[in-house]
Write a protein that holds these residues in place. Structure first.
Motif, PDB file in Angstrom:
ATOM      1  N   ASN A 107     -40.795 -37.930  27.687  1.00 35.04           N
ATOM      2  CA  ASN A 107     -40.854 -39.090  27.013  1.00 35.04           C
ATOM      3  C   ASN A 107     -41.977 -38.827  25.835  1.00 35.04           C
ATOM      4  O   ASN A 107     -42.174 -39.348  24.657  1.00 35.04           O
ATOM      5  N   GLY A 110     -41.437 -36.050  23.495  1.00 35.57           N
ATOM      6  CA  GLY A 110     -40.218 -36.454  22.629  1.00 35.57           C
ATOM      7  C   GLY A 110     -40.963 -37.489  21.735  1.00 35.57           C
ATOM      8  O   GLY A 110     -39.872 -37.748  21.016  1.00 35.57           O
ATOM      9  N   LEU A 112     -40.868 -40.682  22.548  1.00 36.82           N
ATOM     10  CA  LEU A 112     -39.897 -41.762  22.822  1.00 36.82           C
ATOM     11  C   LEU A 112     -41.091 -42.816  23.375  1.00 36.82           C
ATOM     12  O   LEU A 112     -40.548 -43.939  23.634  1.00 36.82           O
ATOM     13  N   ARG A 139     -38.140 -37.196  15.334  1.00 36.14           N
ATOM     14  CA  ARG A 139     -37.003 -37.133  16.253  1.00 36.14           C
ATOM     15  C   ARG A 139     -35.739 -36.754  15.653  1.00 36.14           C
ATOM     16  O   ARG A 139     -35.003 -36.229  16.272  1.00 36.14           O
ATOM     17  N   ILE A 143     -36.773 -32.373  16.752  1.00 34.79           N
ATOM     18  CA  ILE A 143     -36.436 -32.415  18.070  1.00 34.79           C
ATOM     19  C   ILE A 143     -35.078 -32.603  18.538  1.00 34.79           C
ATOM     20  O   ILE A 143     -34.519 -33.569  17.740  1.00 34.79           O
ATOM     21  N   TYR A 145     -32.499 -34.154  21.675  1.00 32.86           N
ATOM     22  CA  TYR A 145     -32.585 -34.516  22.925  1.00 32.86           C
ATOM     23  C   TYR A 145     -31.260 -34.199  23.537  1.00 32.86           C
ATOM     24  O   TYR A 145     -30.245 -34.487  22.959  1.00 32.86           O
ATOM     25  N   PHE A 147     -29.577 -35.552  27.296  1.00 29.17           N
ATOM     26  CA  PHE A 147     -29.959 -36.413  28.627  1.00 29.17           C
ATOM     27  C   PHE A 147     -29.136 -36.051  29.763  1.00 29.17           C
ATOM     28  O   PHE A 147     -28.037 -35.568  29.695  1.00 29.17           O
ATOM     29  N   ALA A 213     -27.818 -32.189  19.507  1.00 27.72           N
ATOM     30  CA  ALA A 213     -29.131 -31.736  19.460  1.00 27.72           C
ATOM     31  C   ALA A 213     -29.365 -30.970  18.556  1.00 27.72           C
ATOM     32  O   ALA A 213     -30.567 -30.548  17.973  1.00 27.72           O
ATOM     33  N   LEU A 222     -35.276 -30.749  23.677  1.00 29.26           N
ATOM     34  CA  LEU A 222     -35.898 -31.566  25.115  1.00 29.26           C
ATOM     35  C   LEU A 222     -34.688 -31.808  25.646  1.00 29.26           C
ATOM     36  O   LEU A 222     -33.744 -32.577  25.481  1.00 29.26           O
ATOM     37  N   ASP A 224     -33.714 -33.524  29.401  1.00 28.55           N
ATOM     38  CA  ASP A 224     -34.002 -34.306  30.621  1.00 28.55           C
ATOM     39  C   ASP A 224     -33.122 -34.248  31.526  1.00 28.55           C
ATOM     40  O   ASP A 224     -31.957 -34.930  31.572  1.00 28.55           O
TER      41      ASP A 224
ATOM     42  N   THR B 149     -30.429 -44.319  21.989  1.00 27.10           N
ATOM     43  CA  THR B 149     -29.933 -42.923  21.945  1.00 27.10           C
ATOM     44  C   THR B 149     -29.929 -42.588  20.334  1.00 27.10           C
ATOM     45  O   THR B 149     -30.662 -41.646  20.032  1.00 27.10           O
ATOM     46  N   CYS B 152     -33.450 -41.959  19.277  1.00 26.59           N
ATOM     47  CA  CYS B 152     -33.669 -40.832  19.355  1.00 26.59           C
ATOM     48  C   CYS B 152     -33.099 -39.637  18.460  1.00 26.59           C
ATOM     49  O   CYS B 152     -33.612 -38.452  18.185  1.00 26.59           O
TER      50      CYS B 152
END
Lengths: 301, 248
Positions: A107, A110, A112, A139, A143, A145, A147, A213, A222, A224, B149, B152
């Motif tokens: 986090n 990133g 976050l 972001r 980056i 992401y 998840f 992403a 990134l 997770d 989300t 992000c």
């Protein structure tokens, strides 16, 4: 989509080049896939973007990174003075049991969440100095992401999920749709463009997430626990996809995980325990003891 | 080996785009509207529950106003009838006076009824407002993860607020339109049955009725927007990490 034949069991498989092992007999299919991959690469050159000026050696750096969660009256330290340097183009895995602080570190890197103390730099930019707009920009464009729970927007189709970050980045509609289709084809989902997330399997959803992403050509991916909700085979596919992205495009992959399959592909593994970096393993060192490691993986699984 | 050379170009290895870095972050209104509309149509069941508070509140408001307009229409025609009667039998001053008295009494009754109705309207709006706020709060809360989300992916706080406000406006317009019509029809039906004739519709002032219906829809929409503002801003301001972790 192209049809390839497994050299071991002769099964015909339709693919865009994403699979690496035969679903029938588990044989290595990489060399068979080469042709399919070349074909795709040729088509892809038409929408490629050219930006290749390397600036800093370290893409992510943390200094004395600290995070303390306050739960009522109790202070729970999740990260204690973590120093970590991530090289550009590196495949880094952050390993540790749950509650070790790896998600917290994820986090912080990133952008976050805000650290309690210390600094976190992305491309030599101190994240603490960024305002809300700049953080959103980071972001959106720097980056990507991924998840554990995929986190696709449930009311949108696969294509709309992939193009959402491009809307934010201000890309034109036609360019956006083309790129979205290309990315989904790249992860082997060109026949699932208009499917909603609930109409896709877990592995397919995660591939949509990988495509999303990549939407704005990020510098860092990134992830997770990207394989946390997947079975062995699909998890392996996602790991391979990430590794190949990392090798071919030079995108830096940072992945929080406790999936031992990740060890195979990581350049470095950072072990975290109780919010501290316990030890860092290099791939070069690992290869020497690969025999013992292999049995370890089997034991764990 | 899987060839991802094309992808390599696509991703770009994370280098700066030279000098021309786009500092732009956008969510065009067209796209925002499309996403919000999708949210309403796909979660139709959920949207209906959210909107039902608006529908009921505005239906009540509209029925009160419709009743008033019909009553007024009836009284107007009665008064015209009385005046006609007074002129036809215009023999002595006494009769005319009693007709005047009747008209004054009717006026008095109308005024007291109007003040009672004002109370009813205020109360109904309050109840309706609380209902809408609660529904909006829930619909925002259950989508924290989605909001996280989106952040992000690069959504600014105001993108999130915009999406929720458009959704609230859509629900507000549709819900209060439905409510206004329902309340109107119901009251018209009740009066028609009570008077045993559909002439009530002919006697009422339709231009005034239309004006009231438009106002009712406006009030419903504004209430829905006001109710959505606070939860939307709260959700948009959440740190992504917190929003992603929250579970319902």
């Amino acid at each position: 989509m192209a049809k390839v034949k497994c050299p071991e069991c002769g099964e015909e498989i339709e693919t865009t080049g994403i699979i690496t092992v035969c679903p029938g007999c588990n044989a290595d299919m990489r060399h068979v896939m080469e042709e399919v991959g070349h074909e795709r690469a040729e088509r892809m050159k038409t929408i490629a973007r050219d930006d290749s000026v390397t600036t800093h050696e370290f893409i992510v750096r943390t200094r004395d990174l600290r995070k303390i969660y306050v739960m009522g009256e109790v202070e729970v330290p999740a990260l204690r003075d973590v120093d970590l340097d991530v090289r550009r183009g590196e495949y880094l895995s952050i390993m540790g049991p749950s509650g070790s602080g790896k998600s917290t570190l994820f986090n912080m890197i990133g952008g976050l969440d805000k650290p309690t103390g210390g600094r976190c730099f992305i491309e030599e930019v101190d994240m603490a100095q960024l305002d809300a707009f700049e953080l959103a920009w980071l972001r959106c464009r720097k980056i990507g992401y991924i998840f554990q729970t995929f986190n696709l927007i449930p009311v949108m189709t696969a294509l709309e999920n992939v193009t959402l970050p491009m809307i934010f980045a201000g890309m034109g509609t036609d360019e956006m749709m083309d790129r979205g289709r290309e990315l989904l084809e790249l992860v082997g989902l060109d026949d699932r463009l208009d499917h909603k997330p609930y109409e896709l399997s877990g592995g397919q959803q995660q591939r949509v997430a990988v495509a999303r992403a990549l939407a704005n050509a990020p510098a860092i991916i990134l992830a997770d626990e990207p394989t946390g909700n997947l079975d062995l085979q699909t998890g392996k596919e996602i790991i391979d996809l990430l590794k190949e992205l990392n090798q071919e495009s030079g995108v830096t992959v940072i992945s929080a995980t406790h999936d031992l399959k990740m060890i195979d592909v990581s350049d470095r593994i950072v072990h975290i325990r109780d919010g501290e970096v316990e030890r860092i393993e290099h791939r070069a060192d690992l290869k020497l003891e690969i025999g013992t490691l292999g049995s370890e993986i089997e034991d764990a699984e | 080996m899987l060839d991802v050379k094309g992808l390599a170009r696509l991703v770009g290895g994370g280098a700066e785009e030279g000098a021309k870095i786009q500092r732009q972050m956008t969510l065009p209104w067209g796209d925002a509207f499309r996403i919000s509309l999708r949210n309403v149509t796909i979660r139709l069941g959920r949207a209906f529950i959210t909107a039902s508070g608006i529908v009921l509140g505005i239906a009540f408001l509209s029925s009160v106003w419709t009743g008033a307009v019909i009553q007024e229409g009836l009284e107007r025609s009665e008064r015209a009838h009385l005046e006609e009667l007074a002129q036809a039998t215009a023999v002595g001053g006494a009769d005319e006076k009693s007709t005047q008295d009747l008209i004054a009494a009717a006026e008095q009754a109308r005024k007291s009824r109007a003040s009672r109705q004002a109370w009813l309207v205020v109360m109904s709006l309050l109840v309706c407002g609380v209902g809408i706020t609660n529904a909006m709060l829930m619909s925002v809360t259950e989508r924290f993860q989605e909001i996280g989300t989106m952040k992000c992916l690069g959504a600014l706080d105001n993108f999130i607020v915009r999406l929720f406000l458009i959704e609230a406006a859509l629900l507000g317009v549709l819900g209060s339109l439905l409510g206004a019509l329902l309340g109107h029809m119901a009251m018209l039906g009740i009066f028609a049955i009570r008077e045993r004739t559909f002439s009530v519709a002919a006697k009422m002032d339709w231009s005034q009725m239309l004006f009231y219906l438009v106002i009712a829809v406006l009030i419903g929409t504004v209430l829905s927007l006001i109710a959505a503002i606070a939860p939307a801003i709260r959700a948009a301001r959440m740190r992504p990490a917190v929003a992603l972790q929250s579970e319902i």
